[in-house]
Design a protein around this motif. Structure first.
Motif, short mmCIF file in Angstrom:
data_model
loop_
_atom_site.label_atom_id
_atom_site.label_comp_id
_atom_site.label_asym_id
_atom_site.label_seq_id
_atom_site.Cartn_x
_atom_site.Cartn_y
_atom_site.Cartn_z
N VAL A 1 0.69 -1.14 0.26
CA VAL A 1 -0.39 0.26 0.37
C VAL A 1 0.61 0.96 0.02
CG1 VAL A 1 -1.20 1.66 1.14
CG2 VAL A 1 -2.02 -1.25 1.36
N LEU A 2 2.21 1.35 0.61
CA LEU A 2 2.89 2.34 1.20
C LEU A 2 3.64 2.80 -0.25
CD1 LEU A 2 4.10 1.87 4.68
CD2 LEU A 2 1.97 3.98 3.88
N MET A 3 4.48 1.94 -1.01
CA MET A 3 5.44 1.81 -1.95
C MET A 3 5.06 2.62 -2.82
SD MET A 3 7.97 -1.72 -1.42
CE MET A 3 6.89 -2.60 -1.70
N VAL B 1 4.45 6.57 -2.24
CA VAL B 1 5.77 6.92 -1.15
C VAL B 1 6.81 7.82 -2.94
CG1 VAL B 1 8.10 6.89 0.01
CG2 VAL B 1 5.79 5.78 0.89
N GLY B 2 6.42 6.27 -3.22
CA GLY B 2 7.43 6.72 -5.09
C GLY B 2 6.94 7.72 -5.84
N ALA B 3 5.34 7.58 -6.27
CA ALA B 3 5.22 9.16 -6.82
C ALA B 3 5.47 10.04 -6.11
CB ALA B 3 3.55 8.21 -6.54
N ALA C 1 8.03 -2.91 6.98
CA ALA C 1 7.49 -2.13 6.30
C ALA C 1 8.32 -1.52 5.75
CB ALA C 1 5.82 -1.87 6.81
N ALA C 2 8.71 -0.44 6.61
CA ALA C 2 9.85 0.79 6.15
C ALA C 2 11.07 0.13 5.95
CB ALA C 2 10.61 1.14 7.85
N THR C 3 10.83 -1.00 6.22
CA THR C 3 12.71 -2.16 4.73
C THR C 3 12.40 -1.73 4.05
OG1 THR C 3 12.88 -2.47 7.21
CG2 THR C 3 13.99 -3.48 5.52
N ALA C 4 11.22 -2.00 3.10
CA ALA C 4 10.76 -2.38 2.23
C ALA C 4 11.01 -0.82 1.26
CB ALA C 4 9.68 -3.06 2.00
N ALA D 1 7.37 -0.93 -7.70
CA ALA D 1 6.94 -1.86 -8.46
C ALA D 1 7.85 -3.03 -8.10
CB ALA D 1 6.38 -1.86 -9.83
N TYR D 2 9.08 -2.57 -8.38
CA TYR D 2 10.60 -3.82 -8.62
C TYR D 2 10.83 -4.17 -6.85
CZ TYR D 2 15.24 -5.33 -8.56
OH TYR D 2 16.30 -5.93 -8.38
N GLU D 3 9.94 -3.26 -6.01
CA GLU D 3 10.26 -3.71 -4.53
C GLU D 3 9.19 -4.72 -4.31
OE1 GLU D 3 12.86 -4.11 -1.28
OE2 GLU D 3 13.49 -3.47 -3.18
N MET D 4 8.24 -4.16 -4.80
CA MET D 4 7.50 -5.26 -4.51
C MET D 4 7.31 -6.62 -5.10
SD MET D 4 3.76 -3.50 -4.69
CE MET D 4 3.85 -2.50 -5.60
N SER D 5 7.81 -6.46 -6.48
CA SER D 5 8.11 -8.14 -6.85
C SER D 5 9.47 -9.12 -5.95
CB SER D 5 8.99 -7.88 -8.72
OG SER D 5 8.49 -7.52 -9.06
N ASP D 6 10.00 -8.00 -5.06
CA ASP D 6 11.32 -8.75 -4.31
C ASP D 6 10.73 -9.44 -3.02
OD1 ASP D 6 13.56 -9.44 -2.98
OD2 ASP D 6 14.31 -7.32 -2.87
N ARG D 7 9.90 -8.29 -2.34
CA ARG D 7 8.52 -8.35 -1.38
C ARG D 7 7.57 -8.72 -1.11
NH1 ARG D 7 13.33 -6.57 2.80
NH2 ARG D 7 14.53 -5.67 1.37
N GLY D 8 6.93 -8.19 -1.93
CA GLY D 8 5.42 -7.43 -1.52
C GLY D 8 4.89 -9.04 -2.13
N LEU D 9 5.17 -9.66 -3.50
CA LEU D 9 4.82 -10.64 -3.83
C LEU D 9 5.41 -12.24 -3.89
CD1 LEU D 9 3.77 -9.54 -7.46
CD2 LEU D 9 2.82 -9.63 -5.17
N SER D 10 6.53 -12.36 -2.93
CA SER D 10 7.17 -13.35 -2.36
C SER D 10 6.31 -14.57 -1.32
CB SER D 10 8.49 -13.04 -1.71
OG SER D 10 7.31 -12.10 -0.01
#
Length: 458
Positions: free
Chosen positions: A94-96, A99-101, A147-150, A394-403
């Motif tokens: 939800v956050l990434m 914050v990214g935008a 979540a803060a780490t991601a 989106a890259y970080e979600m591939s790394d963490r959010g969809l693991s």
């Protein structure tokens, strides 16, 4: 603290870092130190200490049937850690994008990085107070810290295309990973000395664990000062401010809609999602495989984690050099072939043999850092200028959010067969499919389509 200010004005539009090579190298060195700061959280907190300790706290607070009741919901005490990690990833998803935008619209990644990093560091340091029956406190701190780490890593990664010229990125990314693995190994050694000798230090086992947890947060906070002093914010050119900041899911949809205009970038992200799920699952399930299937003790497993950390430094640097000769794509494909061989060897690994397990850990260490570092640097070439933070969310979600995909396959394989060996070999599919998808991505065309200069070798 200079987190909210840029040292000098940079050209608009997210152009790569300062033109002066000395200034660029100075900024790169500062960037490395964020990996040095935050990697101790992943190593000491998530991989080694927090899971078993939080589970013990939850079990101490459980009812006679083994359940705790956060918010009135019955939860088996042994599942609390896994559920907390899952909740943290949902929060990160939800956050990434939001914050990214915001980072891309304002060009002010540094203050957002400071907020995310110190939120995570503070939550980790506060784990010192996790004792007795305070399982709710532990779950809350884990959710916040993870979540803060991601979010912080997404912002950190988004700096890469701005601080390094295209031909430098493989080396710069690899050095960042090497810095992280170095600090992870160093702090893990110190923590293991404290933990194993807690009696001689006049500490209980619980106190030693809580000091180890808190020390990771202190380390994270102290060394984050270096990148915040050296990294620079960039001005944003009018008309290149990215998508508006909205709700997390709306922003994610907007990001994915924009990525459809760059289908080759999206193709790489899909390949990364698949093979990185395999990587993350091997790392997270290796200790379960070692203890349950191979009958290895806790000291062997912890020493193996330390071995992975040490060799990952050399592996990241060596694969960075290989990428200069063969290109990042070919080097990543080679590392995925090694990952496949590791799983096959793991399937045949004899039980009760720590020597062979250490050999396997060494092989993992040699390809772990390099495959991740080169994936990050390759993706940085595929990101349109001015959208770095948004795309890296989106890259970080591939790394963490969809693991969750890899662990699901691992769990289903074990449930259907009752064999951890079958479960570990089932992960081969992630590396095979990921390799096929990556091989089909024409990376030079993808870089050009994103509007970026094509490196001489990629």
């Amino acid at each position: 603290m200079t987190a909210g200010t840029a040292d000098t004005a940079e050209p608009a539009g997210g152009t790569p870092g300062p033109q002066d090579p000395a200034a660029r190298r100075r900024e790169q060195r500062g960037w490395y130190f964020y990996d040095f700061a935050c990697s101790v959280y992943s190593t000491s907190v998530l991989t080694v200490f927090l899971g078993p300790y939080l589970t013990s706290v939850a079990k101490a607070a459980a009812d006679p049937d083994g359940f705790v009741h956060p918010l009135g919901i019955p939860v088996r005490a042994g599942s609390l850690f896994a559920y907390s990690v899952s909740a943290s990833l949902v929060l990160a998803i939800v956050l990434m994008p939001v914050v990214g935008a915001a980072a891309d619209r304002t060009g002010r990644k540094k203050p957002l990085l400071a907020v995310a990093a110190y939120t995570g560091a503070t939550a980790t340091a506060a784990m010192f107070f996790l004792d007795g029956h305070r399982y709710l406190l532990g779950a809350f701190l884990l959710i916040v810290a993870n979540a803060a780490t991601a979010v912080a890593m997404m912002l950190y990664n988004a700096y890469l295309p701005q601080i390094a010229e295209p031909d430098e990125r493989d080396d710069v990314s690899s050095r960042g990973w090497a810095f992280g693995y170095t600090s992870g190994a160093l702090v893990l050694v110190l923590n293991l000395v404290l933990y194993s000798g807690h009696d001689s230090f006049g500490l209980s086992e619980s106190e030693a664990v809580r000091i180890c947890l808190a020390s990771a947060g202190v380390w994270w906070g102290v060394f984050t000062v270096i990148p915040l002093r050296r990294l620079r914010d960039r001005k944003v050119a009018p008309g290149s401010r990215g998508a508006p900041v909205g709700s997390g899911w709306r922003q994610l949809r907007a990001t994915l809609a924009d990525m459809r205009r760059h289908p080759l970038t999206l193709s790489f992200l899909l390949a990364y999602l698949v093979y990185n799920d395999g990587v993350q699952t091997v790392i997270s399930q290796a200790s379960v495989y070692g203890s349950e299937e191979l009958g290895l003790g806790q000291s062997t497993l912890i020493t193996a984690v330390l071995l992975v950390q040490v060799l990952a430094v050399a592996g990241a640097l060596a694969m960075g050099r290989l990428a200069r000769v063969y290109g990042a794509k070919r080097t990543i494909l080679g590392s995925l072939a090694v990952w496949t061989l590791i799983l096959v060897a793991g399937y045949f690994l004899p039980a009760g043999s720590p020597v062979f397990f250490y050999v396997l850990a060494a092989a993992i260490g040699l390809v772990l850092g390099g495959s991740q570092a080169l994936s990050r640097s390759l993706f940085s070439h595929l990101v349109p200028r001015g959208k770095e933070a948004e795309y890296f969310s989106a890259y970080e979600m591939s790394d963490r959010g969809l693991s969750w995909l890899g662990p699901l396959v691992f769990g289903l394989a074990y449930q259907l067969t009752g064999s951890y060996r079958d479960a570990i070999i089932s992960l081969v599919v992630f590396f095979v499919v990921g390799s096929v998808l990556l091989a089909r991505v024409p990376v030079e065309r993808a870089v050009a389509a994103a509007g970026n200069p094509v490196p001489e070798r990629i």
